[in-house]
Design an enzyme around this catalytic site. Structure first.
Site, short mmCIF file in Angstrom:
data_model
loop_
_atom_site.label_atom_id
_atom_site.label_comp_id
_atom_site.label_asym_id
_atom_site.label_seq_id
_atom_site.Cartn_x
_atom_site.Cartn_y
_atom_site.Cartn_z
N ASP A 140 2.03 -1.52 3.08
CA ASP A 140 2.84 -0.70 1.75
C ASP A 140 3.40 0.86 2.42
O ASP A 140 3.75 1.94 1.69
CB ASP A 140 1.76 -1.25 0.81
CG ASP A 140 2.34 -2.65 0.69
OD1 ASP A 140 3.09 -3.27 1.37
OD2 ASP A 140 1.11 -2.65 -0.28
N ALA A 173 5.02 -9.85 3.40
CA ALA A 173 5.18 -8.44 3.20
C ALA A 173 6.31 -8.58 2.70
O ALA A 173 7.12 -9.44 2.25
CB ALA A 173 6.40 -8.25 4.64
N GLY A 174 6.74 -6.95 2.16
CA GLY A 174 7.19 -6.55 1.26
C GLY A 174 8.13 -5.72 1.29
O GLY A 174 6.94 -4.28 1.31
N HIS A 175 9.06 -5.43 1.64
CA HIS A 175 9.68 -3.50 2.71
C HIS A 175 10.57 -3.55 1.15
O HIS A 175 11.61 -4.03 1.54
CB HIS A 175 10.18 -3.88 4.15
CG HIS A 175 8.96 -4.51 4.35
ND1 HIS A 175 9.70 -4.67 6.35
CD2 HIS A 175 7.53 -4.59 4.38
CE1 HIS A 175 7.56 -4.51 7.12
NE2 HIS A 175 7.17 -5.04 5.71
N GLN A 226 3.35 -5.37 7.12
CA GLN A 226 1.80 -4.99 6.77
C GLN A 226 0.97 -3.94 7.96
O GLN A 226 1.93 -2.72 7.70
CB GLN A 226 0.48 -6.02 8.08
CG GLN A 226 0.78 -7.57 7.01
CD GLN A 226 1.38 -8.09 6.91
OE1 GLN A 226 2.05 -8.63 8.64
NE2 GLN A 226 2.45 -8.55 5.78
P1 GDP Z 1 6.14 -1.25 3.16
O1 GDP Z 1 6.03 -2.53 3.34
O2 GDP Z 1 5.47 -0.18 4.30
O3 GDP Z 1 7.47 -0.97 3.35
O4 GDP Z 1 6.19 -0.39 1.89
P2 GDP Z 1 6.61 -1.25 -0.02
O5 GDP Z 1 7.95 -1.20 0.11
O6 GDP Z 1 5.45 -2.12 -0.25
O7 GDP Z 1 5.74 0.12 -1.01
C1 GDP Z 1 6.36 1.13 -0.48
C2 GDP Z 1 6.89 1.77 -1.89
O8 GDP Z 1 6.86 3.13 -2.18
C3 GDP Z 1 7.93 0.89 -2.39
O9 GDP Z 1 8.15 0.46 -3.39
C4 GDP Z 1 9.44 2.52 -1.72
O10 GDP Z 1 10.50 2.34 -2.65
C5 GDP Z 1 7.99 4.19 -2.02
N1 GDP Z 1 8.98 4.74 -1.65
C6 GDP Z 1 8.80 4.66 -0.13
N2 GDP Z 1 8.87 6.33 -0.12
C7 GDP Z 1 8.19 7.04 -0.85
C8 GDP Z 1 7.71 7.96 -1.15
O11 GDP Z 1 8.53 9.41 -0.05
N3 GDP Z 1 8.06 8.36 -2.43
C9 GDP Z 1 7.91 7.73 -3.39
N4 GDP Z 1 8.11 8.46 -4.57
N5 GDP Z 1 8.49 6.71 -3.31
C10 GDP Z 1 8.33 5.68 -2.04
P1 IMO Z 2 3.89 -5.06 4.10
O1 IMO Z 2 4.44 -5.80 5.44
C1 IMO Z 2 -0.32 -4.98 2.08
C2 IMO Z 2 -3.15 -8.17 3.42
C3 IMO Z 2 -2.79 -9.43 1.61
C4 IMO Z 2 -4.50 -9.30 1.72
C5 IMO Z 2 -4.37 -9.50 3.24
C6 IMO Z 2 -3.97 -11.32 3.87
O2 IMO Z 2 3.95 -4.82 2.64
O3 IMO Z 2 2.58 -3.78 4.50
P2 IMO Z 2 -2.51 -13.12 3.85
O4 IMO Z 2 -1.02 -13.37 2.80
O5 IMO Z 2 -1.52 -11.70 5.21
O6 IMO Z 2 -2.54 -13.54 4.06
O7 IMO Z 2 -3.65 -11.64 2.90
O8 IMO Z 2 -3.03 -9.22 3.56
N1 IMO Z 2 -1.44 -7.95 2.65
C7 IMO Z 2 -0.53 -7.18 2.41
N2 IMO Z 2 -1.09 -5.77 2.19
N3 IMO Z 2 1.29 -4.98 2.51
C8 IMO Z 2 1.59 -5.82 3.39
O9 IMO Z 2 2.97 -6.66 3.82
C9 IMO Z 2 0.38 -7.67 3.14
N4 IMO Z 2 0.63 -8.44 4.17
C10 IMO Z 2 -0.97 -9.23 3.90
O10 IMO Z 2 -3.27 -8.43 0.22
O11 IMO Z 2 -6.00 -8.34 0.94
MG MG Z 3 4.88 -3.58 1.16
#
Ligand code: GDP
Ligand code: IMO
Ligand code: MG
Length: 432
Positions: free
Chosen positions: A14, A40-42, A226
């Site tokens: 994240d 994953a959640g991007h 991750q």
């Molecule tokens: P990922 O899994 O690495 O793609 O990251 P996530 O999407 O799970 O989490 C990142 C969160 O931070 C998301 O809600 C993005 O919209 C937000 N985000 C990314 N870059 C920035 C930033 O520079 N500032 C702020 N405030 N939010 C950001």
């Molecule tokens: P992105 O790509 C944050 C964490 C879970 C748990 C551990 C194992 O969005 O960064 P799993 O379901 O993979 O067996 O869970 O890994 N986890 C993540 N934490 N961002 C992620 O993906 C994750 N994918 C898995 O919370 O602790």
């Molecule tokens: Mg994520």
């Protein structure tokens, strides 16, 4: 011109990989996911629209780019189809030839999801906090050499036989040991036959495609999922995911040679978060932790769980630099620190009276480590609209410079907001 760049999360996921891949997609021809699954959640914010991508590379929002799901990914066809439908409904991914799926990628089956949840339930206090998406059990089967792959979707007989064989073992485990209802072969077979009809057009030999693309001088962005500290070999085991998340996997998980990856860029938040269980030395259970969660909107993009929050950990970041061979850093969410008077950076750990400069590979040791902090002045002003590094407040520049010193890696981009435009590009990784 640099042709192939890998984007890797340096923390526990994240870090904002989705946003950075979306920005860099403009400079590339192809974007490849190479490991993980819909754990994953991007998140990508374009204007007022928010997209959370779980399986499809974040480059999909740029028409004309080819997105590849590589052999290292585990695919839940149901989740994939939902993602495809959502994208199409919102006017994206209108050209089906923009997505290629590896014939060697393994499938997440209904019993994987059930086993993930049941196994977690009986873990008691040592829960990993999995996303419950069946990721671990699917990778278990891959390594146990009984997994079902995308190529099997194309062959009715093989599919039926493999489901039958797997269910013998899985149903025994689910019914007799975990005391839950098992699965019927025909139900899964019919369900996956329907998925196959919709997915088969995307399935191909992506390793061959990518190697030919490299030969033809195409640019490729590898999108990690991750983070390094969740890597099954190099992360905080056993509190990890079930795949390799480090840069080396960009090669293995997409069927290209490691020599083809020219640059590895680490994405790091300006602080740290973690979802699920496991050690986290700089975690804050106080008002600062709450402030980070609130301002950073730190709730899981996949499960909605509140993320644990803490200060930037340079011991962990140095470790990530080492195991990924990082060439550059993208520091995200700097704006989340805008209001803090004082900002802490962990520079070492205290463990049983001694000082550790290096990240311990033993989770139980890490769990007992106390961070040694350096305290820096905050900048107390809004950074979101700033477009140049020199326009950042001096204290913010000092903070970034200190992260560079402590990690030994230069910052090539600073993200100051969630939207596409809210970023300061210092050095484009595709340029020399
Ligand atoms: P990922 O899994 O690495 O793609 O990251 P996530 O999407 O799970 O989490 C990142 C969160 O931070 C998301 O809600 C993005 O919209 C937000 N985000 C990314 N870059 C920035 C930033 O520079 N500032 C702020 N405030 N939010 C950001
Ligand atoms: P992105 O790509 C944050 C964490 C879970 C748990 C551990 C194992 O969005 O960064 P799993 O379901 O993979 O067996 O869970 O890994 N986890 C993540 N934490 N961002 C992620 O993906 C994750 N994918 C898995 O919370 O602790
Ligand atoms: Mg994520």
């Amino acid at each position: 011109m640099v042709k192939n760049v890998a984007i890797i999360g340096t923390q526990w996921g994240d870090e904002g990989k989705g946003k950075i891949v979306d920005i860099l997609s403009e400079y590339t021809d192809i974007v490849v996911r190479f490991q993980g699954g819909n754990n994953a959640g991007h998140t990508v914010k374009v204007g007022e629209d928010v997209f959370i991508l779980h399986l499809i590379p974040s480059g999909i929002l740029h028409p004309g780019k080819i997105c590849v799901i590589g052999n290292g990914v585990v695919i839940d066809p149901q989740a994939l189809l939902e993602e495809i439908d959502t994208l199409k409904k919102n006017g994206h991914f209108l050209d089906d030839s923009a997505l290629l799926i590896s014939e060697d990628a393994h499938l997440i089956m209904p019993y994987h999801k059930k086993l993930d949840q049941l196994k977690e339930k009986i873990k008691g206090t040592s829960k990993i906090g999995t996303t419950g998406r069946g990721i671990g059990p699917a990778y278990e089967d891959k390594v146990a050499r009984c997994g079902i792959r995308c190529r099997d979707l194309l062959n009715d007989r093989v599919m039926r036989e493999k489901i039958k064989k797997n269910l013998l073992e899985k149903n025994h485990l689910i019914k007799n040991i975990l005391h839950e209802d098992g699965f019927e072969v025909y139900e899964i077979y019919h369900q996956y036959n329907e998925y196959a009809e919709r997915i088969k057009g995307y399935i191909t030999n992506t390793s061959l495609f990518l190697n030919q693309a490299i030969k033809n001088g195409k640019r490729i962005l590898f999108e990690g999922a991750q983070g390094t500290l969740l890597d099954v070999d190099l992360g905080t085991y056993p509190y990890v995911t079930s795949s390799n998340t480090v840069a080396g996997e960009a090669a293995t998980g997409s069927g290209i040679g490691p020599t083809r990856i020219e640059r590895v860029i680490g994405i790091t938040k300006a602080y740290t978060t973690r979802v699920g269980g496991g050690p986290f030395p700089t975690e804050l259970n106080d008002k600062n932790g709450k402030a980070l969660r609130l301002k950073g909107e730190e709730y899981g993009a996949t499960t909605g769980r509140p993320r644990r929050c803490g200060w930037f950990d340079s011991v962990a970041a140095r470790y990530s630099t080492r195991v990924n061979g990082l060439d550059g850093l993208v520091i995200t969410k700097l704006d989340v620190l805008d209001e803090f008077d004082k900002i802490f950076i962990s520079t070492a750990y205290k463990y049983k009276g001694s000082i550790l400069e290096e990240f311990p590979s033993d989770s139980f040791i890490l769990d007992e480590c106390e961070p040694v902090y350096e305290i820096m002045n905050g900048w107390k002003s809004n950074t979101t609209d700033i477009k140049e590094f020199s326009g950042l407040p001096k204290e913010a520049q000092d903070y970034i410079r200190r992260i560079e010193e402590l990690t030994g890696v230069e910052a090539i981009m600073i993200s100051v907001g969630a939207k596409r435009k809210e970023a300061i590009m210092i050095k484009n990784p595709f340029e020399e």
